[in-house]
Design an enzyme around this catalytic site. Structure first.
Site, PDB file in Angstrom:
ATOM      1  N   LYS A   1      21.960   4.958  87.344  1.00 49.21           N
ATOM      2  CA  LYS A   1      21.951   5.538  86.004  1.00 49.21           C
ATOM      3  C   LYS A   1      23.040   4.941  85.123  1.00 49.21           C
ATOM      4  O   LYS A   1      22.773   4.542  83.993  1.00 49.21           O
ATOM      5  CB  LYS A   1      22.138   7.054  86.093  1.00 49.21           C
ATOM      6  CG  LYS A   1      21.356   7.716  87.206  1.00 49.21           C
ATOM      7  CD  LYS A   1      19.968   8.114  86.808  1.00 49.21           C
ATOM      8  CE  LYS A   1      19.109   8.343  88.034  1.00 49.21           C
ATOM      9  NZ  LYS A   1      18.163   9.411  87.952  1.00 49.21           N
ATOM     10  N   TRP A  51      19.055  18.744  93.850  1.00 41.88           N
ATOM     11  CA  TRP A  51      18.034  17.682  93.758  1.00 41.88           C
ATOM     12  C   TRP A  51      17.094  17.865  94.951  1.00 41.88           C
ATOM     13  O   TRP A  51      17.561  17.897  96.096  1.00 41.88           O
ATOM     14  CB  TRP A  51      18.747  16.335  93.818  1.00 41.88           C
ATOM     15  CG  TRP A  51      17.897  15.117  93.648  1.00 41.88           C
ATOM     16  CD1 TRP A  51      16.941  14.910  92.701  1.00 41.88           C
ATOM     17  CD2 TRP A  51      17.956  13.927  94.442  1.00 41.88           C
ATOM     18  NE1 TRP A  51      16.411  13.648  92.851  1.00 41.88           N
ATOM     19  CE2 TRP A  51      17.011  13.032  93.917  1.00 41.88           C
ATOM     20  CE3 TRP A  51      18.723  13.519  95.537  1.00 41.88           C
ATOM     21  CZ2 TRP A  51      16.805  11.758  94.446  1.00 41.88           C
ATOM     22  CZ3 TRP A  51      18.526  12.254  96.065  1.00 41.88           C
ATOM     23  CH2 TRP A  51      17.577  11.388  95.523  1.00 41.88           C
ATOM     24  N   ALA A 105      25.883  10.601  91.246  1.00 42.17           N
ATOM     25  CA  ALA A 105      24.809   9.771  90.696  1.00 42.17           C
ATOM     26  C   ALA A 105      24.921   9.585  89.191  1.00 42.17           C
ATOM     27  O   ALA A 105      24.136   8.846  88.607  1.00 42.17           O
ATOM     28  CB  ALA A 105      23.444  10.378  91.049  1.00 42.17           C
ATOM     29  N   ASP A 110      27.756  13.909  96.142  1.00 43.65           N
ATOM     30  CA  ASP A 110      26.696  13.036  95.634  1.00 43.65           C
ATOM     31  C   ASP A 110      27.048  12.710  94.186  1.00 43.65           C
ATOM     32  O   ASP A 110      27.090  13.580  93.327  1.00 43.65           O
ATOM     33  CB  ASP A 110      25.342  13.753  95.719  1.00 43.65           C
ATOM     34  CG  ASP A 110      24.184  12.837  95.334  1.00 43.65           C
ATOM     35  OD1 ASP A 110      24.437  11.751  94.773  1.00 43.65           O
ATOM     36  OD2 ASP A 110      23.029  13.214  95.582  1.00 43.65           O
TER      37      ASP A 110
HETATM   38  N1  PLP Z   1      21.429  12.012  93.894  1.00 43.72           N
HETATM   39  C1  PLP Z   1      21.033  12.664  92.802  1.00 43.72           C
HETATM   40  C2  PLP Z   1      21.572  14.018  92.549  1.00 43.72           C
HETATM   41  C3  PLP Z   1      20.134  12.079  91.927  1.00 43.72           C
HETATM   42  O1  PLP Z   1      19.763  12.743  90.845  1.00 43.72           O
HETATM   43  C4  PLP Z   1      19.638  10.798  92.220  1.00 43.72           C
HETATM   44  C5  PLP Z   1      18.622  10.230  91.336  1.00 43.72           C
HETATM   45  O2  PLP Z   1      18.829   9.337  90.618  1.00 43.72           O
HETATM   46  C6  PLP Z   1      20.123  10.134  93.346  1.00 43.72           C
HETATM   47  C7  PLP Z   1      20.996  10.783  94.171  1.00 43.72           C
HETATM   48  C8  PLP Z   1      19.742   8.749  93.780  1.00 43.72           C
HETATM   49  O3  PLP Z   1      19.354   7.839  92.867  1.00 43.72           O
HETATM   50  P1  PLP Z   1      18.985   6.339  93.229  1.00 43.72           P
HETATM   51  O4  PLP Z   1      18.514   6.300  94.642  1.00 43.72           O
HETATM   52  O5  PLP Z   1      17.912   5.972  92.277  1.00 43.72           O
HETATM   53  O6  PLP Z   1      20.224   5.543  93.044  1.00 43.72           O
HETATM   54  C1  LMR Z   2      15.451  12.674  89.070  1.00 41.08           C
HETATM   55  O1  LMR Z   2      15.975  13.656  89.616  1.00 41.08           O
HETATM   56  O2  LMR Z   2      14.543  12.754  88.241  1.00 41.08           O
HETATM   57  C2  LMR Z   2      15.968  11.308  89.386  1.00 41.08           C
HETATM   58  O3  LMR Z   2      17.111  11.459  90.130  1.00 41.08           O
HETATM   59  C3  LMR Z   2      14.947  10.426  89.989  1.00 41.08           C
HETATM   60  C4  LMR Z   2      14.604  10.761  91.406  1.00 41.08           C
HETATM   61  O4  LMR Z   2      14.679   9.853  92.247  1.00 41.08           O
HETATM   62  O5  LMR Z   2      14.244  11.900  91.716  1.00 41.08           O
END
Ligand code: PLP
Ligand code: LMR
Length: 394
Positions: A243, A127, A210, A208
């Site tokens: 999510k 990410w 999510a 992580d």
């Molecule tokens: N980590 C990963 C890999 C993600 O794809 C996301 C996106 O949703 C997050 C963390 C953090 O999401 P949020 O801050 O919206 O809870």
């Molecule tokens: C994404 O990867 O599209 C989601 O996790 C939203 C974000 O915060 O990037």
């Protein structure tokens, strides 16, 4: 002073969200930002969340502050959801945070306080916000091999080789399930190898998490992280409720620190609360309270797991349908890997120029690295999306 602010390019993922919103072409398809959509293309409030909110509205008598680390009941509920019985509760410190992103940030903050020279190892790819947050904090990071684009699976040997070169003081970031952006996850035997290698090198894992429940089920998706918690003395976890509870804008998240001893966990707990105090004091409560109610009330929990299963099945169904449509359109098996991957995302192997062409010519939106959100597809859009992808990737 403010005139000296540096320029900052917009976030790549969130920029796609904006471009899509501004596009007026009918029939545009959004496979960009990672947000769940149902078969009608909507991101609904989960029915169980509506129920929990209605009850909360009736019941809640105060909005007074709670505690810097968040509500202990929320800690217990989330700890149970993610870690099950893998580790004794008195070895785990917990911190409510604004979303999973807040948890990622606080995990990195804690790691740096524990080791000012910490180096973070990220899967390649990951990410993008992981590297971005680390760069912003000035924390050193490096990549480990993870994805094999030729097979759409894990580069198992490369990953284990790179992880074997880690050492004490390193923090190894792993996606707990439903890897973003590849959809390629370690299998149970791979998790056992990862645990063994990290046990040998002394590097600490940071998971992580999510997308628990978006892959194969709530328990199956947590099996890897639980194995690490059972096997290794220490670990950090960043959990998101965005999510799997559909609570994106409520910002539900939790940082967990599994410590070697209860005494160390007590110290970590105080440190984590202090980190919240320095950043924003109290964490948001509304979404966290809904999650706590859903996880602790047996009826609500059953409703939630049923709804979540339907969401998972929709995404996995879209995977199979898209892989099949792509096979028909391309006359080859080169996209077959999509069906076997898990979670919201896959990389279809498009380069940035192809991604831009699909957007400009055909109003099909995805992230610049060729990442598609499988939940963005519907039975109506799958044939057209497959046609566009096959044509541009010929
Ligand atoms: N980590 C990963 C890999 C993600 O794809 C996301 C996106 O949703 C997050 C963390 C953090 O999401 P949020 O801050 O919206 O809870
Ligand atoms: C994404 O990867 O599209 C989601 O996790 C939203 C974000 O915060 O990037």
């Amino acid at each position: 002073m403010l005139g000296q602010l540096p320029e900052r390019a917009p976030d790549k993922i969130l920029n796609i969200m904006r471009l899509f919103a501004e596009d007026t072409r009918p029939g545009k398809i959004d496979l960009g930002v990672g947000v769940f959509r149902d078969a009608a293309g909507r991101t609904p409030v989960m029915a169980v969340v509506k129920t929990a909110e209605a009850r909360l509205l009736e019941r809640q008598q105060t909005k007074g502050y709670i505690a810097l680390a968040g509500d202990p009941e929320f800690h217990a509920a989330m700890r149970g959801l993610v870690l099950g019985a893998a580790v004794a509760a008195d070895r785990v410190a917990a911190l409510a945070t604004p979303g999973g992103t807040g948890a990622v940030r606080q995990c990195f903050e804690a790691a740096r306080l524990a080791n000012p020279d910490v180096r973070v190892l990220l899967p390649e790819p990951s990410w993008p916000n992981h590297a971005s947050i680390l760069d912003t904090m000035g924390i050193a990071w490096a990549s480990y091999r993870y994805y094999d684009a030729a097979t759409g699976g894990l580069d198992r040997a490369g990953m284990l080789e790179d992880l074997a070169r880690t050492g004490v003081g390193d923090l190894v970031l792993l996606h707990g399930c439903c890897h973003n952006p590849t959809g390629a996850d370690p299998q149970p035997a791979d998790w056992a190898e990862i645990a063994m290698v990290l046990g040998q090198t002394g590097a600490v894992p940071m998971v992580d998490m999510a997308y628990q429940g978006f892959g194969d089920g709530l328990e199956a998706d947590a099996a890897g992280p639980r194995l690490l918690a059972e096997t290794l003395p220490e670990m950090l976890l960043a959990v998101s409720g965005s999510k799997n509870f559909g609570l994106y804008r409520e910002r539900v998240g939790m940082a967990l620190a599994v410590c070697a001893t209860p005494a160390e966990a007590t110290r970590a707990q105080a440190l984590l609360a202090w980190l919240n105090r320095q950043a924003y004091a109290f964490p948001p409560d509304h979404g966290a309270r809904l999650v706590t109610d859903i996880l602790t009330d047996p009826d609500l929990r059953t409703s939630w797991t049923t709804e979540l299963s339907a969401m998972r099945e929709l995404m996995n169904g879209n995977r199979r349908a898209l892989a099949q449509a792509l096979q028909a359109e391309s006359g080859s098996d080169r996209f077959g890997f999509i069906a076997g991957q898990r979670g919201m995302f896959s990389l279809i192997g498009a380069d940035p120029a192809q991604v831009a062409a699909m957007r400009d010519e055909d109003a099909l939106y995805m992230i610049g690295d060729g990442r598609i959100n499988l939940a963005g597809l519907t039975p109506e859009t799958i044939p057209r999306a497959a046609r566009i992808i096959a044509r541009h990737l010929r």
